[in-house]
Scaffold this motif. Structure first.
Motif, PDB file in Angstrom:
ATOM      1  N   SER A  10       0.831  -1.202   0.000  1.00 18.68           N
ATOM      2  CA  SER A  10       0.000   0.000   0.000  1.00 18.68           C
ATOM      3  C   SER A  10       0.865   1.252   0.000  1.00 18.68           C
ATOM      4  N   GLY A  11       0.612   2.143  -0.936  1.00 25.16           N
ATOM      5  CA  GLY A  11       1.366   3.380  -1.050  1.00 25.16           C
ATOM      6  C   GLY A  11       2.668   3.230  -1.813  1.00 25.16           C
ATOM      7  N   LYS A  12       3.052   2.009  -2.112  1.00 22.58           N
ATOM      8  CA  LYS A  12       4.313   1.772  -2.822  1.00 22.58           C
ATOM      9  C   LYS A  12       4.092   1.265  -4.252  1.00 22.58           C
ATOM     10  N   ALA A  13       3.029   0.521  -4.459  1.00 21.07           N
ATOM     11  CA  ALA A  13       2.743  -0.034  -5.783  1.00 21.07           C
ATOM     12  C   ALA A  13       1.257  -0.334  -5.888  1.00 21.07           C
ATOM     13  N   ASP A  14       0.758  -0.306  -7.080  1.00 27.34           N
ATOM     14  CA  ASP A  14      -0.639  -0.656  -7.336  1.00 27.34           C
ATOM     15  C   ASP A  14      -0.705  -2.077  -7.865  1.00 27.34           C
ATOM     16  N   LEU A  15      -1.520  -2.903  -7.248  1.00 30.95           N
ATOM     17  CA  LEU A  15      -1.715  -4.267  -7.721  1.00 30.95           C
ATOM     18  C   LEU A  15      -2.821  -4.294  -8.771  1.00 30.95           C
ATOM     19  N   VAL A  16      -2.562  -4.984  -9.861  1.00 35.41           N
ATOM     20  CA  VAL A  16      -3.520  -5.086 -10.958  1.00 35.41           C
ATOM     21  C   VAL A  16      -3.903  -6.547 -11.144  1.00 35.41           C
ATOM     22  N   LEU A  21      -4.051 -13.245 -17.715  1.00 39.15           N
ATOM     23  CA  LEU A  21      -2.774 -13.203 -18.416  1.00 39.15           C
ATOM     24  C   LEU A  21      -2.404 -14.565 -19.001  1.00 39.15           C
ATOM     25  N   ILE A  22      -2.360 -15.600 -18.160  1.00 36.47           N
ATOM     26  CA  ILE A  22      -1.971 -16.927 -18.634  1.00 36.47           C
ATOM     27  C   ILE A  22      -3.029 -17.512 -19.564  1.00 36.47           C
ATOM     28  N   PRO A  23      -4.325 -17.440 -19.230  1.00 30.44           N
ATOM     29  CA  PRO A  23      -5.325 -17.942 -20.182  1.00 30.44           C
ATOM     30  C   PRO A  23      -5.248 -17.265 -21.541  1.00 30.44           C
ATOM     31  N   ARG A  24      -4.963 -15.964 -21.573  1.00 27.74           N
ATOM     32  CA  ARG A  24      -4.852 -15.270 -22.848  1.00 27.74           C
ATOM     33  C   ARG A  24      -3.665 -15.802 -23.650  1.00 27.74           C
ATOM     34  N   LEU A  25      -2.543 -16.025 -22.969  1.00 31.19           N
ATOM     35  CA  LEU A  25      -1.367 -16.570 -23.653  1.00 31.19           C
ATOM     36  C   LEU A  25      -1.640 -17.977 -24.170  1.00 31.19           C
ATOM     37  N   ARG A  26      -2.350 -18.784 -23.377  1.00 32.48           N
ATOM     38  CA  ARG A  26      -2.678 -20.146 -23.801  1.00 32.48           C
ATOM     39  C   ARG A  26      -3.644 -20.143 -24.983  1.00 32.48           C
ATOM     40  N   GLY A 187     -20.052 -22.521 -26.102  1.00 31.59           N
ATOM     41  CA  GLY A 187     -18.731 -22.900 -26.574  1.00 31.59           C
ATOM     42  C   GLY A 187     -17.624 -22.403 -25.666  1.00 31.59           C
ATOM     43  N   TYR A 188     -16.377 -22.666 -26.096  1.00 30.28           N
ATOM     44  CA  TYR A 188     -15.210 -22.331 -25.289  1.00 30.28           C
ATOM     45  C   TYR A 188     -13.961 -22.551 -26.129  1.00 30.28           C
ATOM     46  N   ALA A 189     -12.830 -22.168 -25.573  1.00 29.23           N
ATOM     47  CA  ALA A 189     -11.554 -22.350 -26.270  1.00 29.23           C
ATOM     48  C   ALA A 189     -11.050 -23.774 -26.075  1.00 29.23           C
ATOM     49  N   LEU A 190     -10.186 -24.196 -27.005  1.00 33.35           N
ATOM     50  CA  LEU A 190      -9.540 -25.507 -26.934  1.00 33.35           C
ATOM     51  C   LEU A 190      -8.033 -25.327 -27.052  1.00 33.35           C
ATOM     52  N   GLY A 191      -7.313 -26.258 -26.432  1.00 29.26           N
ATOM     53  CA  GLY A 191      -5.853 -26.227 -26.520  1.00 29.26           C
ATOM     54  C   GLY A 191      -5.268 -27.496 -25.962  1.00 29.26           C
ATOM     55  N   ALA A 192      -4.091 -27.391 -25.370  1.00 36.30           N
ATOM     56  CA  ALA A 192      -3.426 -28.532 -24.740  1.00 36.30           C
ATOM     57  C   ALA A 192      -3.954 -28.665 -23.322  1.00 36.30           C
ATOM     58  N   LYS A 193      -4.738 -29.693 -23.089  1.00 34.00           N
ATOM     59  CA  LYS A 193      -5.373 -29.875 -21.785  1.00 34.00           C
ATOM     60  C   LYS A 193      -5.225 -31.315 -21.322  1.00 34.00           C
ATOM     61  N   PHE A 194      -5.401 -31.486 -20.001  1.00 36.22           N
ATOM     62  CA  PHE A 194      -5.297 -32.789 -19.362  1.00 36.22           C
ATOM     63  C   PHE A 194      -6.569 -33.057 -18.569  1.00 36.22           C
ATOM     64  N   THR A 195      -6.755 -34.299 -18.178  1.00 38.40           N
ATOM     65  CA  THR A 195      -7.899 -34.700 -17.379  1.00 38.40           C
ATOM     66  C   THR A 195      -8.063 -33.746 -16.186  1.00 38.40           C
ATOM     67  N   PRO A 196      -9.300 -33.346 -15.868  1.00 36.91           N
ATOM     68  CA  PRO A 196     -10.569 -33.952 -16.279  1.00 36.91           C
ATOM     69  C   PRO A 196     -11.324 -33.207 -17.378  1.00 36.91           C
ATOM     70  N   SER A 197     -10.740 -32.195 -18.020  1.00 36.31           N
ATOM     71  CA  SER A 197     -11.521 -31.422 -18.983  1.00 36.31           C
ATOM     72  C   SER A 197     -10.649 -30.935 -20.133  1.00 36.31           C
ATOM     73  N   TRP A 198     -11.223 -30.907 -21.351  1.00 37.11           N
ATOM     74  CA  TRP A 198     -10.501 -30.318 -22.487  1.00 37.11           C
ATOM     75  C   TRP A 198     -10.865 -28.849 -22.679  1.00 37.11           C
ATOM     76  N   MET A 199     -11.698 -28.288 -21.804  1.00 34.99           N
ATOM     77  CA  MET A 199     -12.136 -26.899 -21.935  1.00 34.99           C
ATOM     78  C   MET A 199     -11.062 -25.921 -21.474  1.00 34.99           C
ATOM     79  N   ASP A 200     -10.921 -24.826 -22.204  1.00 41.42           N
ATOM     80  CA  ASP A 200     -10.054 -23.717 -21.824  1.00 41.42           C
ATOM     81  C   ASP A 200     -10.895 -22.442 -21.818  1.00 41.42           C
ATOM     82  N   PRO A 201     -10.505 -21.439 -21.015  1.00 38.42           N
ATOM     83  CA  PRO A 201     -11.178 -20.138 -21.113  1.00 38.42           C
ATOM     84  C   PRO A 201     -10.900 -19.507 -22.476  1.00 38.42           C
TER      85      PRO A 201
END
Length: 338
Positions: A10-16, A21-26, A187-201
């Motif tokens: 607090s007062g030193k940096a703003d948290l965002v 971030l990671i879902p967008r990269l994936r 619907g949803y995004a798809l990518g490299a996924k493991f059990t229990p779901s192939w769904m990605d954000p």
């Protein structure tokens, strides 16, 4: 811990919030990742055909499921991140994997949702097959689902949002009076996924502001589950977002561009091959199928077509992801053998 960190800074940096971030990269795929997705789509195509080849009255769900898995594994694929969904009769409405198998009746409905997986990258397909005579609701629901899928496909372009895609789905179904049997996601995004779901954000739901971008892979599913009449109708396929719009990942013709979104229909049946020369196809300018000298059926644009059957033991597939994008083999639904 998060609150303690917030207080310490607090007062030193703003948290965002960087939760996306990671879902967008994936979600945005590299050239190498897209190659894996295309291979997964090829395996989906093989699994799709393996199921179609077994569709008939008396077919065992277990045999269909085994054939789909065998096609994927024999083709060099992996286990998908969640179970292949298969259900017939009343269980076609479940939209989830269940234990237990049954044999298809003379007049039946079979819902399949599956994905080819290659290096753990997925390309999913969802569809409802009708064995025997379709109900009137199957036909009207199929028309609405096809319209909704094409509306969603039009939203898969850079700058649109996941909420825009959902809104297109809801708009079409609601216009057909199908608010109740439709889902609140499509619907949803798809990518490299493991059990229990192939769904990605992201998931496509109302007012989701996730922005769609080039080189992202999405699975759009149009699902109608009418509990009152015990009628199921599902259409779904995987898309790659390009600079100007969506490419349906139909491996057989994915290299051919530009590709037109098909809006024709045909009968998909197991057995002998037959001629398709519907007046509607001619009127719309679609290629016409005719018998070749070898006795197979050929498409005037791309050559050999998938097989169809004699009227006996026919099944009608209420959407195929796998065939010629410019003739009636792509959107299988309602036509009758001549």
């Amino acid at each position: 811990r998060g609150r303690q960190l917030d207080a310490a800074l607090s007062g030193k940096a703003d948290l965002v919030d960087a939760s996306r971030l990671i879902p967008r990269l994936r979600c945005t795929k590299s050239i190498e990742e897209i190659a894996c997705v295309r291979e997964a789509a090829r395996l989906s195509d093989l699994a799709d055909q393996a199921a179609i080849d077994l569709l008939r009255p008396g077919a065992d769900e277990g045999e269909i499921l085994a054939a789909q898995h065998a096609a994927i594994f024999a083709g060099g694929g992996d286990y998908p991140a969640n179970e292949v969904i298969i259900g017939s009769g009343a269980d076609a409405l479940l939209c989830r994997y269940k234990s237990g198998r049954r044999k298809l009746a003379a007049n039946d409905q079979l819902t399949l949702e599956f994905a080819g997986a290659y290096r753990h990258y997925h390309a999913a397909i969802m569809r409802t097959h009708i064995v025997g005579e379709p109900r009137a609701l199957h036909l009207s629901y199929h028309a609405a689902a096809k319209e909704a899928l094409l509306a969603c496909e039009a939203e898969f372009r850079p700058g649109r949002t996941a909420g825009d895609d959902y809104a297109a789905h809801a708009r079409v179904f609601d216009a057909h009076g199908l608010t109740s049997p439709r889902l609140n996601a499509c619907g949803y995004a798809l990518g490299a996924k493991f059990t229990p779901s192939w769904m990605d954000p992201p998931m496509f739901y109302e007012r989701n502001d996730w922005e769609i971008a080039e080189n992202q892979v999405y699975f759009a599913h149009m699902i109608l589950m009418d509990s009152a009449s015990q009628t199921a109708l599902c259409l779904g396929r995987t898309y790659l977002v390009g600079e100007k719009g969506a490419e349906p990942l139909i491996p057989r013709f994915s290299a051919r561009a530009p590709r037109e979104a098909p809006v024709t229909s045909s009968v998909r049946r197991s057995g002998s091959r037959a001629k398709c020369s519907r007046a509607a196809d001619r009127a719309s300018g679609s290629p016409i199928l005719s018998p070749s000298s070898a006795g197979t059926t050929r498409c005037s644009t791309y050559g050999s077509s998938p097989s169809v059957a004699s009227p006996r033991d026919r099944s009608i597939s209420l959407w195929s992801s796998r065939s010629c994008s410019r003739c009636s083999w792509c959107w299988c639904s309602t036509s009758r053998p001549s």
